[in-house]
Design an enzyme around this catalytic site. Structure first.
Site, PDB file in Angstrom:
ATOM      1  N   SER A 202      -7.557   4.813 -22.602  1.00  0.00           N
ATOM      2  CA  SER A 202      -6.298   5.292 -23.179  1.00  0.00           C
ATOM      3  C   SER A 202      -5.137   5.241 -22.198  1.00  0.00           C
ATOM      4  O   SER A 202      -4.001   4.970 -22.592  1.00  0.00           O
ATOM      5  CB  SER A 202      -6.478   6.721 -23.698  1.00  0.00           C
ATOM      6  OG  SER A 202      -7.500   6.789 -24.661  1.00  0.00           O
ATOM      7  N   HIS A 249      -2.936   9.944 -20.681  1.00  0.00           N
ATOM      8  CA  HIS A 249      -1.969   9.316 -21.581  1.00  0.00           C
ATOM      9  C   HIS A 249      -0.567   9.323 -20.984  1.00  0.00           C
ATOM     10  O   HIS A 249       0.135   8.302 -20.994  1.00  0.00           O
ATOM     11  CB  HIS A 249      -1.966  10.042 -22.922  1.00  0.00           C
ATOM     12  CG  HIS A 249      -3.215   9.827 -23.712  1.00  0.00           C
ATOM     13  ND1 HIS A 249      -3.368  10.258 -25.019  1.00  0.00           N
ATOM     14  CD2 HIS A 249      -4.388   9.224 -23.383  1.00  0.00           C
ATOM     15  CE1 HIS A 249      -4.577   9.924 -25.459  1.00  0.00           C
ATOM     16  NE2 HIS A 249      -5.207   9.297 -24.477  1.00  0.00           N
TER      17      HIS A 249
END
Length: 298
Positions: A202, A249
């Site tokens: 991610s 993230h």
């Protein structure tokens, strides 16, 4: 009335690339003025040219080395502009299958753990004990008990990574991917609970999101679909109960925006130095964060 409305709507549609009719674009070749998409853009002294004009009017056949088509970021235009994206997806899937086959021992050995975890059966050391490779290897691991984890990551990598690879070129795209992923790992190591494991692609994928936003703004594309997708992902990221590492993230997103800006806005004369210099600066920040956190934990 319906036919007139349809005609007006068609008249206001964005032009499409003359070599890729399925791609809308707002950029035209400065020589022939035909619309071209990011994959077909060749940097010129002023604006961009299409591959046909660069080759001297022929849209077929190899280009001379001195006038080989370049992407908007200065990379080489290749026959398969999504090759590295396919390779990255293949590597992630292969590692995931290995996790399923081998069991938790593989995941425990390579996921991101900040500090040593000791138990009677399986003592595990972390980054603070010198296993810095976990910052990298965790980028290719996914939860073996959650198939949606790898499914959504790989779909995002295909949708976002493919067009971005075509626009940047392979070397720059790969540098962006790894720098973003490492930035996400470093921020996770710095901020998150060192006893909790973290894994997944991610961070790197959010870096691609950030760089895509910079590229779309550079080309005057409509950013609303990308912003909407990014907002949805951020809402999910910060929603309690999903057990998502927001640090990875955010770290990847910030690094992607920074490196992406250098990739598409660097002046042509010093493009390579600025582009890879930006990557080096982000990697230096990764090293500093890692060393500071290690000092705190040891």
């Amino acid at each position: 009335m319906d036919q007139a409305a349809a005609g007006m709507q068609g008249a206001h549609r964005a032009p499409v690339c003359y070599r890729h009719p399925d791609r809308e674009t707002g950029v035209r070749c400065t020589r022939c003025e035909r619309p071209i998409c990011p994959e077909c853009m060749v940097s010129a002294s002023v604006g961009f040219q299409c591959p046909a004009c660069v080759r001297g009017g022929s849209d077929t056949g190899p280009a001379p080395a001195a006038s080989r088509p370049r992407t908007i970021a200065g990379g080489t235009v290749t026959a398969d502009p999504r090759l590295l994206t396919k390779v990255l997806i293949g590597v992630n899937l292969a590692v995931f299958l290995a996790q399923l086959a081998v069991g938790s021992s593989l995941t425990d050995r390579f996921e991101l753990i900040g500090q040593a975890q000791f138990s009677l059966f399986s003592p595990v050391q972390g980054v603070a004990e010198g296993q810095y490779y976990r910052l990298l290897t965790a980028m290719f691991l996914h939860s073996p008990t959650n198939y949606t984890h790898i499914l959504f990551n790989m779909l995002s990598l295909w949708w976002i990574g493919g067009p971005l690879e075509a626009a940047l070129g392979r070397a720059r795209y790969l540098a962006l991917y790894f720098v973003s992923g490492l930035a996400g790992s470093a921020l996770t190591y710095m901020v998150a609970d060192p006893r909790l494991p973290s894994l997944g692609a991610s961070g790197a994928i959010f870096g691609l999101f950030g760089a895509t936003g910079v590229l779309m703004r550079r080309l005057n594309y409509d950013l609303r679909p990308l912003v909407a997708l990014l907002v949805i992902n951020l809402i999910i990221t910060f929603t309690p109960g999903f057990n998502i590492s927001w640090e990875a993230h955010i770290g990847g997103l910030v690094a992607g925006v920074a490196v992406g800006y250098a990739m598409v806005h660097a002046p042509r004369e010093r493009r390579t130095v600025i582009q890879y210099g930006a990557c080096a600066v982000v990697l230096a920040v990764v090293v500093v964060l890692t060393l500071v956190r290690t000092a705190q934990l040891t």
